[in-house]
Design an enzyme around this catalytic site. Structure first.
Site, PDB file in Angstrom:
ATOM      1  N   GLN A 103      16.778  33.188  76.788  1.00  0.00           N
ATOM      2  CA  GLN A 103      15.603  32.260  76.167  1.00  0.00           C
ATOM      3  C   GLN A 103      15.723  30.962  77.115  1.00  0.00           C
ATOM      4  OE1 GLN A 103      16.180  32.004  71.578  1.00  0.00           O
ATOM      5  NE2 GLN A 103      17.954  32.878  72.563  1.00  0.00           N
ATOM      6  N   ASP A 106      16.241  27.545  82.672  1.00  0.00           N
ATOM      7  CA  ASP A 106      16.982  26.792  83.828  1.00  0.00           C
ATOM      8  C   ASP A 106      17.310  27.619  84.950  1.00  0.00           C
ATOM      9  OD1 ASP A 106      19.315  28.220  82.959  1.00  0.00           O
ATOM     10  OD2 ASP A 106      19.756  26.685  81.499  1.00  0.00           O
ATOM     11  N   HIS A 121      11.473  33.445  77.869  1.00  0.00           N
ATOM     12  CA  HIS A 121      10.627  32.270  77.536  1.00  0.00           C
ATOM     13  C   HIS A 121      10.197  31.701  79.014  1.00  0.00           C
ATOM     14  CE1 HIS A 121      12.569  31.189  73.442  1.00  0.00           C
ATOM     15  NE2 HIS A 121      11.727  32.126  73.366  1.00  0.00           N
ATOM     16  N   CYS A 129      -1.888  26.526  86.740  1.00  0.00           N
ATOM     17  CA  CYS A 129      -2.826  25.650  86.358  1.00  0.00           C
ATOM     18  C   CYS A 129      -3.505  26.329  84.907  1.00  0.00           C
ATOM     19  CB  CYS A 129      -3.919  25.809  87.286  1.00  0.00           C
ATOM     20  SG  CYS A 129      -5.397  25.105  86.806  1.00  0.00           S
ATOM     21  N   THR A 191      23.147  30.811  71.207  1.00  0.00           N
ATOM     22  CA  THR A 191      21.819  30.602  70.590  1.00  0.00           C
ATOM     23  C   THR A 191      21.876  30.461  68.919  1.00  0.00           C
ATOM     24  OG1 THR A 191      19.547  31.833  69.916  1.00  0.00           O
ATOM     25  CG2 THR A 191      21.311  33.164  70.362  1.00  0.00           C
ATOM     26  N   ALA A 235      31.288  28.735  75.302  1.00  0.00           N
ATOM     27  CA  ALA A 235      31.061  30.017  76.056  1.00  0.00           C
ATOM     28  C   ALA A 235      32.217  30.409  76.988  1.00  0.00           C
ATOM     29  CB  ALA A 235      29.682  29.830  76.453  1.00  0.00           C
TER      30      ALA A 235
HETATM   31  N1  APR Z   1      28.774  27.406  74.165  1.00  0.00           N
HETATM   32  C1  APR Z   1      28.613  28.312  73.157  1.00  0.00           C
HETATM   33  N2  APR Z   1      27.471  27.533  72.376  1.00  0.00           N
HETATM   34  C2  APR Z   1      27.108  26.537  72.093  1.00  0.00           C
HETATM   35  C3  APR Z   1      27.743  25.616  73.016  1.00  0.00           C
HETATM   36  C4  APR Z   1      28.964  26.066  73.897  1.00  0.00           C
HETATM   37  N3  APR Z   1      29.478  25.104  74.785  1.00  0.00           N
HETATM   38  N4  APR Z   1      27.508  24.300  72.655  1.00  0.00           N
HETATM   39  C5  APR Z   1      26.516  24.657  71.844  1.00  0.00           C
HETATM   40  N5  APR Z   1      26.476  25.870  71.415  1.00  0.00           N
HETATM   41  C6  APR Z   1      25.432  26.607  70.298  1.00  0.00           C
HETATM   42  C7  APR Z   1      25.231  25.757  69.290  1.00  0.00           C
HETATM   43  O1  APR Z   1      26.208  25.713  68.436  1.00  0.00           O
HETATM   44  C8  APR Z   1      23.803  26.320  68.870  1.00  0.00           C
HETATM   45  O2  APR Z   1      24.238  27.350  67.933  1.00  0.00           O
HETATM   46  O3  APR Z   1      24.319  26.697  71.319  1.00  0.00           O
HETATM   47  C9  APR Z   1      23.235  26.959  70.238  1.00  0.00           C
HETATM   48  C10 APR Z   1      22.094  26.262  70.601  1.00  0.00           C
HETATM   49  O4  APR Z   1      20.868  26.417  69.854  1.00  0.00           O
HETATM   50  P1  APR Z   1      19.398  25.859  69.971  1.00  0.00           P
HETATM   51  O5  APR Z   1      19.561  24.599  70.629  1.00  0.00           O
HETATM   52  O6  APR Z   1      18.602  26.179  68.906  1.00  0.00           O
HETATM   53  O7  APR Z   1      18.877  26.728  71.344  1.00  0.00           O
HETATM   54  P2  APR Z   1      18.416  28.234  71.271  1.00  0.00           P
HETATM   55  O8  APR Z   1      18.718  28.975  70.491  1.00  0.00           O
HETATM   56  O9  APR Z   1      18.695  28.701  72.690  1.00  0.00           O
HETATM   57  O10 APR Z   1      16.770  28.029  71.126  1.00  0.00           O
HETATM   58  C11 APR Z   1      15.933  29.063  71.144  1.00  0.00           C
HETATM   59  O11 APR Z   1      14.115  27.419  70.705  1.00  0.00           O
HETATM   60  O12 APR Z   1      13.360  25.356  71.332  1.00  0.00           O
HETATM   61  C12 APR Z   1      13.177  26.671  71.480  1.00  0.00           C
HETATM   62  O13 APR Z   1      12.357  27.476  73.495  1.00  0.00           O
HETATM   63  C13 APR Z   1      13.534  26.983  73.034  1.00  0.00           C
HETATM   64  O14 APR Z   1      14.626  28.716  74.059  1.00  0.00           O
HETATM   65  C14 APR Z   1      14.593  27.768  73.218  1.00  0.00           C
HETATM   66  C15 APR Z   1      14.490  28.309  71.732  1.00  0.00           C
END
Ligand code: APR
Length: 254
Positions: A103, A106, A121, A129, A191, A235
């Site tokens: 998702q 980067d 994503h 554009c 995630t 991770a």
């Molecule tokens: N290792 C593993 N997991 C981690 C770490 C780490 N070092 N640090 C934080 N996390 C976990 C958090 O506990 C959380 O559950 O990563 C998760 C990040 O969650 P979000 O910020 O919600 O990110 P994500 O799930 O990728 O969001 C999905 O939402 O905002 C939109 O488009 C955006 O792609 C994104 C999508």
């Protein structure tokens, strides 16, 4: 949920079934210095997504949306892959992992060397554009601190990412679902599983017979329901620990 040592269980499943697929989220890049979206210090704390990250908000006030996008671009541009990204490359080279669905926008999986990456994503390396659909490499048109970049036709450019309210492009969506339906293990890393339709991928995999292994320092909505093996922790540490005890690919599960 599995009993016994979950790390041993995960390693056995990965080596035994071989055809694993990873689903990654912002958490895998946190140790590269890119904060997650949700939670304390997350990007959405500073830039509420309904104000900055919907396609409607972008179309109404692109200059405002670009304040968030510029910050995200600067964060991504300065980041390098960490040990978790490298660990997935190692799993691929050991014949255990066959694809990464991410998702993240980067580009760090590709920078680490993963060869089959599905960018669910989109990514930040291109701008498109909103009027004539011309594409540009981001570095050609965007500089930190400047206003919203513009196309040659004068319209505003948008990173080639999926904002809230936009559909997932057809090809990554189909490919991701196909990977989920046919993998033996889905390795879900970093995630919160709060955003649809990406959060449906673990359920699709599970219903098709895959084991779901989840790596996250915090439990998520998946943990008590879809997840078969939960590995708490960061991770890089967890992926490293699993790699350290991974039997040779093809070793029977039991
Ligand atoms: N290792 C593993 N997991 C981690 C770490 C780490 N070092 N640090 C934080 N996390 C976990 C958090 O506990 C959380 O559950 O990563 C998760 C990040 O969650 P979000 O910020 O919600 O990110 P994500 O799930 O990728 O969001 C999905 O939402 O905002 C939109 O488009 C955006 O792609 C994104 C999508």
């Amino acid at each position: 949920m599995a009993r016994g040592d979950p790390f041993q269980e995960a390693a056995r499943l990965l080596a035994g079934r071989r055809n694993a697929v990873a689903l990654t989220g912002a958490g895998i890049s946190v140790e590269s210095g890119i904060p997650a979206f949700r939670g304390t210090h997350g990007l959405w704390e500073k830039f509420p997504p309904m104000e900055y990250a919907t396609i409607g908000a972008f179309m109404r006030q692109p200059e405002k949306a670009w304040r968030m996008l510029s910050e995200l671009l600067s964060l991504c541009g300065g980041a390098s892959p960490n040990a978790a990204h490298a660990g997935l490359v190692e799993l691929e080279s050991r014949g255990v992992l066959r694809a990464v669905i991410t998702q993240n926008v980067d580009g760090l999986h590709q920078a680490a060397g993963s060869r089959r990456v599905i960018e669910y994503h989109g990514n930040m390396k291109e701008l498109v554009c909103i009027s004539c659909w011309k594409h540009f490499p981001t570095r050609e048109r965007w500089k930190a601190g400047e206003d919203a970049p513009r196309c040659e036709c004068g319209e505003v450019l948008k990173p080639n990412i999926v904002l809230f309210g936009e559909p997932i492009p057809w090809i990554p969506q189909e490919r991701a679902e196909e990977e989920a339906r046919t993998c033996g293990v889905l390795l879900v890393i970093g995630t919160s599983a709060q955003v649809a339709p990406a959060c449906d991928i673990p359920r699709i995999a599970k219903e098709a017979g895959a084991a779901v292994v989840e790596i996250n320092p915090e439990e998520t909505m998946l943990t008590g329901s879809v997840t078969d093996v939960y590995l708490p922790g960061k991770a890089s540490e967890v992926v490293g620990r699993v790699l350290g005890i991974l039997p040779p690919a093809g070793t029977p599960e039991n």
